[in-house]
Motif scaffolding. Structure first.
Motif, short mmCIF file in Angstrom:
data_model
loop_
_atom_site.label_atom_id
_atom_site.label_comp_id
_atom_site.label_asym_id
_atom_site.label_seq_id
_atom_site.Cartn_x
_atom_site.Cartn_y
_atom_site.Cartn_z
N UNK A 35 18.90 -10.78 59.33
CA UNK A 35 18.16 -11.94 59.83
C UNK A 35 16.83 -11.52 60.43
N UNK A 36 16.82 -10.39 61.14
CA UNK A 36 15.57 -9.90 61.74
C UNK A 36 14.50 -9.71 60.67
N UNK A 37 14.84 -9.03 59.59
CA UNK A 37 13.84 -8.76 58.56
C UNK A 37 13.43 -10.03 57.82
N UNK A 38 14.38 -10.91 57.57
CA UNK A 38 14.02 -12.18 56.90
C UNK A 38 13.06 -12.99 57.76
N UNK A 39 13.23 -12.92 59.08
CA UNK A 39 12.36 -13.68 59.98
C UNK A 39 10.94 -13.13 60.00
N UNK A 40 10.77 -11.89 59.57
CA UNK A 40 9.43 -11.29 59.60
C UNK A 40 8.85 -11.01 58.21
N UNK A 41 9.72 -10.70 57.25
CA UNK A 41 9.23 -10.41 55.90
C UNK A 41 9.29 -11.65 55.02
#
Length: 216
Positions: free
Chosen positions: A155-161
């Protein structure tokens, strides 16, 4: 100033004893990307400068330590404005006579490794060589691997990438492995076998793609 007017802090290290003009340049984006460089001793910058290179460390949008606005400006901007910040820093040094535009390389680790590969693939006219340490070459694959390692990390990476579904076209367009055909310069790939953030195959697949395309 980046091309859209945003101010990008940066550190410039010059070779000892140089006049600071017409130098070969290494653009060295940091990892993270939610991290930053500082004015303290940087062994890579000092090593390269001692060999005659100017070293530029842009604190591109998405870097931490410069306020929430600067950090959040990097959301969904991998390969886009975040990459432009590096290019615009290089162009600034060429325009003011510090750097020789025919002798520019890009090098970094982790996110910086992605940026190095993206620099060669998305702006092939700028760089004579690139070096990527533990870099991300395929954003879609990276998001999938991150999700399998744990919901929080995914979720962290989806929120930024971005989303592998709704942002699929953008992620493909900004993945270096999908743009190998555009690369002109030689690329050095370095990757630790047991990297816990970026899987080794991000580099081995890129190496295979480069070889298949006849790239050095």
């Amino acid at each position: 100033q980046a091309r859209d007017g945003m101010t990008i802090p940066a550190y410039l290290t010059l070779p000892p004893g140089s006049n600071g003009k017409n130098l070969p340049l290494v653009v060295m984006p940091h990892g993270g990307p939610h991290s930053r460089d500082s004015a303290s001793f940087d062994p890579w910058a000092q090593f390269l400068a001692s060999r005659g290179y100017a070293v530029l460390q842009p604190q591109f949008r998405g870097s931490s330590g410069f306020g929430a606005k600067h950090l959040d400006a990097g959301k969904f901007k991998w390969g886009l404005e975040m990459q432009n910040d590096l290019s615009d820093g290089m162009k600034y040094l060429v325009a003011n006579g510090t750097a020789d535009s025919s002798k520019v390389c890009i090098y970094g680790w982790s996110y910086g490794g992605y940026a190095a590969m993206a620099g060669l693939a998305l702006t092939p006219e700028y760089y004579k060589c690139g070096a990527s340490g533990a870099g991300v070459s395929d954003l879609l694959l990276f998001l999938g691997d991150s999700s399998r390692k744990g919901e929080g990390r995914g979720k962290f990476w989806k929120d930024y990438i971005g989303s592998p579904i709704s942002d699929r076209d953008r992620l493909i367009a900004t993945s270096p492995i999908k743009q190998v055909g555009k690369i002109r310069a030689p690329l050095l790939l370095i990757h630790p076998k047991d990297d816990t953030v970026v899987p080794l195959r991000q580099s081995t697949m890129m190496a295979d793609a480069m070889k298949a395309a006849g790239k050095p």
